[in-house]
Design an enzyme around this catalytic site. Structure first.
Site, PDB file in Angstrom:
ATOM      1  N   ASP A 104      -6.573  -0.511  -9.981  1.00 59.46           N
ATOM      2  CA  ASP A 104      -7.996  -0.374 -10.304  1.00 59.46           C
ATOM      3  C   ASP A 104      -8.801  -1.601  -9.883  1.00 59.46           C
ATOM      4  O   ASP A 104      -9.995  -1.498  -9.611  1.00 59.46           O
ATOM      5  CB  ASP A 104      -8.191  -0.103 -11.804  1.00 59.46           C
ATOM      6  CG  ASP A 104      -8.063   1.374 -12.148  1.00 59.46           C
ATOM      7  OD1 ASP A 104      -8.499   2.208 -11.327  1.00 59.46           O
ATOM      8  OD2 ASP A 104      -7.523   1.692 -13.210  1.00 59.46           O
ATOM      9  N   HIS A 114      -1.960  -8.760   4.281  1.00 59.84           N
ATOM     10  CA  HIS A 114      -2.455  -7.427   3.929  1.00 59.84           C
ATOM     11  C   HIS A 114      -3.980  -7.375   4.068  1.00 59.84           C
ATOM     12  O   HIS A 114      -4.705  -7.589   3.082  1.00 59.84           O
ATOM     13  CB  HIS A 114      -2.061  -7.076   2.496  1.00 59.84           C
ATOM     14  CG  HIS A 114      -0.608  -6.820   2.301  1.00 59.84           C
ATOM     15  ND1 HIS A 114      -0.068  -5.555   2.292  1.00 59.84           N
ATOM     16  CD2 HIS A 114       0.433  -7.680   2.117  1.00 59.84           C
ATOM     17  CE1 HIS A 114       1.243  -5.638   2.100  1.00 59.84           C
ATOM     18  NE2 HIS A 114       1.570  -6.914   1.992  1.00 59.84           N
ATOM     19  N   PRO A 136     -12.540  19.844 -26.274  1.00 64.51           N
ATOM     20  CA  PRO A 136     -11.679  18.675 -26.016  1.00 64.51           C
ATOM     21  C   PRO A 136     -12.431  17.351 -26.161  1.00 64.51           C
ATOM     22  O   PRO A 136     -11.878  16.372 -26.688  1.00 64.51           O
ATOM     23  CB  PRO A 136     -11.196  18.902 -24.578  1.00 64.51           C
ATOM     24  CG  PRO A 136     -11.253  20.383 -24.393  1.00 64.51           C
ATOM     25  CD  PRO A 136     -12.469  20.816 -25.168  1.00 64.51           C
ATOM     26  N   CYS A 174       2.702  -6.333   7.081  1.00 61.19           N
ATOM     27  CA  CYS A 174       3.794  -6.904   6.305  1.00 61.19           C
ATOM     28  C   CYS A 174       5.139  -6.383   6.838  1.00 61.19           C
ATOM     29  O   CYS A 174       5.542  -6.764   7.935  1.00 61.19           O
ATOM     30  CB  CYS A 174       3.598  -6.610   4.827  1.00 61.19           C
ATOM     31  SG  CYS A 174       4.620  -7.614   3.742  1.00 61.19           S
ATOM     32  N   GLU A 193      17.066  -8.919   4.721  1.00 57.62           N
ATOM     33  CA  GLU A 193      16.729  -8.070   3.585  1.00 57.62           C
ATOM     34  C   GLU A 193      17.561  -6.804   3.599  1.00 57.62           C
ATOM     35  O   GLU A 193      17.916  -6.259   2.545  1.00 57.62           O
ATOM     36  CB  GLU A 193      15.243  -7.717   3.599  1.00 57.62           C
ATOM     37  CG  GLU A 193      14.823  -6.824   2.439  1.00 57.62           C
ATOM     38  CD  GLU A 193      13.358  -6.429   2.455  1.00 57.62           C
ATOM     39  OE1 GLU A 193      12.909  -5.776   1.506  1.00 57.62           O
ATOM     40  OE2 GLU A 193      12.651  -6.783   3.424  1.00 57.62           O
ATOM     41  N   GLU A 207      -5.911  -4.925   4.215  1.00 56.28           N
ATOM     42  CA  GLU A 207      -6.523  -3.810   3.484  1.00 56.28           C
ATOM     43  C   GLU A 207      -7.160  -4.261   2.168  1.00 56.28           C
ATOM     44  O   GLU A 207      -8.102  -3.640   1.680  1.00 56.28           O
ATOM     45  CB  GLU A 207      -5.494  -2.703   3.205  1.00 56.28           C
ATOM     46  CG  GLU A 207      -4.372  -3.040   2.233  1.00 56.28           C
ATOM     47  CD  GLU A 207      -3.161  -3.671   2.870  1.00 56.28           C
ATOM     48  OE1 GLU A 207      -2.078  -3.632   2.246  1.00 56.28           O
ATOM     49  OE2 GLU A 207      -3.286  -4.214   3.983  1.00 56.28           O
TER      50      GLU A 207
END
Length: 548
Positions: free
Chosen positions: A72, A516, A191, A381, A405, A518
């Site tokens: 969020d 990143h 509701p 990444c 990895e 984004e």
């Protein structure tokens, strides 16, 4: 001026869009010239979302100061210009961990530790700590749904704050569902009534109700809700489904929600100027074409796992006035079904970040397909790391190239942990940075771009700041053959020259970044890498159609 608090709760069902509604309201208040920030309180016991599977909880959003936070916070940054920090998100787990550390140290002097007052006092203290004097309004979103046992300490804390801070400086908004029953052809308000009753039983009277529905809620239904929920009719806001979340600020403003709040807080400020958002919507609704981008990932069961990436692609589409059709492609399906059944028909391919070996070979196949067919490729990444592995294997003559990895003792570790990497002279590499979280690089890091590179031309500058979340690095000792084969390292960290950006100059658009980008994209500005990536996809589609 003393800060004003808006507490946002949700009821009836989860996933109603509390985060979007909160961010949209904040955008309208910001457009009135108010200084606004937002805080998210999550009731789960995890200390932060960093270890939660993206399939369960969606992406982990990284702040500038390196906090691993709830997704969020990404919505918040996309809607308002305030940058989120570590104090903008905390969980029940973080609260309890702090209290238990203090109890073990003896800070409570032998007192019996209880939910009230110790947990609620800590919640209030942390909310107030985030309410800096530089802001006029702090919106606090409470995660979960009213009635959940996990949320009770948070709700009790805000109940107390309403009394302690001053009723004139606090306001409670409750987001509920008003479902449409097809069989009877009616919207049902019951509701919402029950949800408000549940909230009242905790001691919180909502001042505003935002009612979610698949259609506009009529005046008669709003009047009924007002009567049974003890909320003024003008404070009953209809929030129907829309085809773009970026229409919601205007939708809230059109019903006078910001006027109601400013009057309640006695804030004298001009009318909201939403011209930026009007421009975003105009470009969304007046495209000049469309492209199809494939995101090849491993967490596609939940679209929110790649929320910032999908939004960044849409932002780039807005800036280019192109519809961006996004296909989420399971990298394991690429391994099983092959290229023909999974990647054909795409105008661009993006491989995002991720952890673990599952699906990695499918990502490597996707890189190879994009490289060999001149399809625009963007690796983020892990997407950069698999691009380097693919190039090393198939172009640079290093068939055993891999990452430690995935294979701890691989013969050709072109990607490895920092303490496993060596520079081109064979010296062990180190990295000193305050944002190195454990073994991870987190948050804003400086990157220096090589002048003349495509990435430099896209940014238009040589020094950039981007957010990181990774622990594996390019092993510089093995770069010589890779560079000789044509892959170029064009971006480096500010310390010891860790590789940050790679390009392949023989390809129309082939870029990989350790960071990143984004997380820095917004609908109003976009992000230069994503904007140019979509432009390249448009050019590829144009060339491809001409060839056909």
């Amino acid at each position: 001026m003393k800060i004003n608090y808006i507490f946002v709760t949700g009821g009836v069902v989860s996933s109603l869009g509390k985060g979007i509604a909160t961010a949209s309201l904040a955008a309208v208040l910001e457009a009135r010239g108010l200084r606004v920030t937002i805080m998210k309180l999550d009731p789960y016991i995890n200390v932060d979302p960093g270890t939660i599977s993206p399939v369960q909880h969606g992406e982990v959003f990284i702040t500038e100061d390196g906090a691993e936070t709830d997704l969020d916070l990404g919505h918040y940054e996309r809607f308002i210009r305030t940058k989120m920090r570590h104090h903008n998100n905390f969980t029940a787990g973080k609260i309890y961990a702090d209290i238990l550390r203090k109890e073990r140290r003896g800070d409570y002097l032998g007192a019996t530790i209880q939910i009230i007052p110790h947990v609620t006092d800590t919640i209030k203290k942390w909310i107030i700590a985030g309410a800096s004097v530089e802001y006029d309004v702090l919106l606090v979103e409470i995660g979960g749904t009213v009635g959940d046992i996990e949320s009770l300490p948070f709700l009790e804390a805000i109940r107390q704050m309403v009394i302690e801070v001053n009723k004139e400086k606090t306001l409670c908004i409750h987001l509920t569902l008003v479902p449409f029953i097809t069989a009877s052809g009616e919207l049902k308000t019951k509701p919402t009534q029950h949800s408000v009753k549940e909230l009242l039983s905790i001691g919180i009277q909502p001042d505003i109700l935002i009612c979610r529905s698949d259609r506009v809620i009529s005046n008669s239904e709003r009047k009924k809700i007002s009567l049974f929920c003890n909320v003024p009719k003008q404070a009953i806001i209809s929030l129907q489904d829309v085809d773009s979340i970026y229409k919601i600020p205007a939708l809230l403003k059109s019903q006078g929600l910001d006027d109601y709040i400013c009057k309640r807080f006695n804030l004298n400020c001009p009318e909201a100027n939403l011209s930026d958002w009007e421009e975003v919507i105009y470009y969304q609704e007046h495209p000049i074409g469309e492209v199809t981008v494939g995101i090849v990932g491993k967490y596609i069961e939940l679209a929110d796992a790649y929320k910032s990436i999908t939004e960044a692609l849409k932002h780039a589409g807005i800036k280019n006035r192109f519809i961006v059709n996004i296909h989420l492609i399971n990298s394991q399906e690429v391994e099983k079904l092959g290229i023909e059944k999974t990647l054909k028909g795409l105008d661009a391919i993006l491989v995002p970040g991720g952890f673990g070996y599952r699906g990695v070979e499918g990502k490597i196949l996707s890189v190879q397909y994009a490289r060999e067919n001149n399809i625009p490729y963007f690796g983020i990444c892990l997407g950069m790391q698999v691009a380097l592995i693919e190039f090393a294997r198939h172009v640079a003559g290093m068939p055993d190239a891999n990452s430690t990895e995935f294979i701890t003792n691989c013969k050709c570790p072109v990607i490895a942990l920092i303490n496993e990497c060596k520079d081109e002279n064979g010296t062990m590499m180190t990295y000193n940075n305050t944002n190195l979280g454990g073994t991870m690089r987190l948050g804003n890091q400086v990157c220096y771009l090589i002048k003349g590179s495509l990435t430099y031309q896209i940014y238009g500058k040589s020094t950039i700041l981007e957010r990181h979340r990774h622990r594996y690095e390019v092993n510089n000792m093995l770069l010589k053959n890779i560079k000789h084969a044509g892959l170029t390292c064009v971006g480096f960290s500010g310390n010891n020259h860790l590789v940050e950006v790679i390009e392949y100059s023989k390809h129309p658009w082939f870029i990989g970044s350790q960071f990143h980008p984004e997380f820095n994209s917004t609908p109003r500005e976009g992000h230069p890498l994503f904007i140019d990536f979509i432009r390249a996809a448009m050019e590829y589609k144009h060339r491809h159609n001409k060839l056909i």
